[in-house]
Design an enzyme around this catalytic site. Structure first.
Site, PDB file in Angstrom:
ATOM      1  N   ASN A  45     -19.162   7.567  12.059  1.00 31.02           N
ATOM      2  CA  ASN A  45     -18.849   6.170  11.812  1.00 31.02           C
ATOM      3  C   ASN A  45     -19.918   5.281  12.432  1.00 31.02           C
ATOM      4  O   ASN A  45     -20.668   5.698  13.315  1.00 31.02           O
ATOM      5  CB  ASN A  45     -17.477   5.810  12.390  1.00 31.02           C
ATOM      6  CG  ASN A  45     -17.487   5.766  13.903  1.00 31.02           C
ATOM      7  OD1 ASN A  45     -18.061   6.634  14.558  1.00 31.02           O
ATOM      8  ND2 ASN A  45     -16.857   4.762  14.469  1.00 31.02           N
ATOM      9  N   ILE A  46     -19.986   4.039  11.955  1.00 32.69           N
ATOM     10  CA  ILE A  46     -20.857   3.024  12.537  1.00 32.69           C
ATOM     11  C   ILE A  46     -20.038   1.751  12.659  1.00 32.69           C
ATOM     12  O   ILE A  46     -19.437   1.306  11.680  1.00 32.69           O
ATOM     13  CB  ILE A  46     -22.112   2.768  11.670  1.00 32.69           C
ATOM     14  CG1 ILE A  46     -22.950   4.046  11.557  1.00 32.69           C
ATOM     15  CG2 ILE A  46     -22.936   1.626  12.248  1.00 32.69           C
ATOM     16  CD1 ILE A  46     -24.140   3.919  10.635  1.00 32.69           C
ATOM     17  N   GLU A  47     -19.995   1.191  13.873  1.00 35.66           N
ATOM     18  CA  GLU A  47     -19.254  -0.044  14.124  1.00 35.66           C
ATOM     19  C   GLU A  47     -20.229  -1.115  14.594  1.00 35.66           C
ATOM     20  O   GLU A  47     -20.766  -1.026  15.697  1.00 35.66           O
ATOM     21  CB  GLU A  47     -18.183   0.192  15.185  1.00 35.66           C
ATOM     22  CG  GLU A  47     -17.115   1.167  14.740  1.00 35.66           C
ATOM     23  CD  GLU A  47     -16.089   1.440  15.824  1.00 35.66           C
ATOM     24  OE1 GLU A  47     -15.809   0.539  16.632  1.00 35.66           O
ATOM     25  OE2 GLU A  47     -15.588   2.569  15.857  1.00 35.66           O
ATOM     26  N   CYS A  55     -16.839   4.052   7.889  1.00 35.31           N
ATOM     27  CA  CYS A  55     -16.118   5.196   8.449  1.00 35.31           C
ATOM     28  C   CYS A  55     -16.945   6.478   8.337  1.00 35.31           C
ATOM     29  O   CYS A  55     -17.820   6.601   7.474  1.00 35.31           O
ATOM     30  CB  CYS A  55     -14.797   5.378   7.712  1.00 35.31           C
ATOM     31  SG  CYS A  55     -13.691   3.968   7.832  1.00 35.31           S
ATOM     32  N   GLU A  57     -15.941   9.271   7.205  1.00 39.20           N
ATOM     33  CA  GLU A  57     -15.702   9.910   5.905  1.00 39.20           C
ATOM     34  C   GLU A  57     -16.694   9.409   4.856  1.00 39.20           C
ATOM     35  O   GLU A  57     -17.192  10.178   4.043  1.00 39.20           O
ATOM     36  CB  GLU A  57     -14.269   9.644   5.413  1.00 39.20           C
ATOM     37  CG  GLU A  57     -13.195  10.285   6.272  1.00 39.20           C
ATOM     38  CD  GLU A  57     -12.649   9.369   7.357  1.00 39.20           C
ATOM     39  OE1 GLU A  57     -11.492   9.565   7.756  1.00 39.20           O
ATOM     40  OE2 GLU A  57     -13.365   8.448   7.813  1.00 39.20           O
ATOM     41  N   CYS A  87      -8.438   5.980   6.548  1.00 39.48           N
ATOM     42  CA  CYS A  87      -7.910   4.666   6.194  1.00 39.48           C
ATOM     43  C   CYS A  87      -7.761   4.567   4.674  1.00 39.48           C
ATOM     44  O   CYS A  87      -8.227   5.435   3.923  1.00 39.48           O
ATOM     45  CB  CYS A  87      -8.828   3.568   6.727  1.00 39.48           C
ATOM     46  SG  CYS A  87     -10.423   3.459   5.888  1.00 39.48           S
TER      47      CYS A  87
END
Length: 128
Positions: A45-47, A55, A57, A87
């Site tokens: 993931n990258i936030e 996400c 996925e 999600c």
């Protein structure tokens, strides 16, 4: 491949990936998927700001697509401790990539999975 082996593949990519801003992060969640052809693809993931991250996925699915595959047999996302269910956006992406993915085993724990069809009962369908 067993669920435990797939979970281990996802956990291998979990970690701290340094980004330029201390408020941003990457790699706290890892995902692994097994394709119908027997290949495993992983992602993280990258936030970051403004909701432009994604996400784990999505990252794994992009790797799969780069290898010209679309069918997912099983998928799991995890952090260093827990399995994380996908999600709604991830569920919808799997379906829109290939409608056969409704049969995908989505792991909710080491012992339990549900099919994408069960997790996405009211999916988007184009108007006729």
């Amino acid at each position: 491949m067993t669920a435990e082996e797939l979970i281990e593949e996802a956990r291998k990519v979990v970690g701290e990936y340094k980004l330029s801003n201390a408020d941003f992060s990457a790699g706290s969640v890892g995902a692994a998927l097994l394709t119908a052809k027997g290949n495993v693809f992983t992602g993280i993931n990258i936030e970051v700001a403004c909701g432009i991250g994604f996400c784990a996925e999505h990252s794994a699915i992009a790797e799969m697509l780069k290898n010209r595959e679309t069918q997912i047999e099983m998928i799991v996302a995890t952090n260093s401790e827990f399995i994380i269910p996908p999600c709604g956006r991830c569920r919808e992406l799997m379906f829109q990539i290939d409608s056969k993915n409704l049969n995908t085993k989505v792991y909710l724990s080491k012992e339990k999975y549900m099919t994408l069809d069960e997790l996405l009962p009211n999916r988007w369908e184009p108007s006729i």
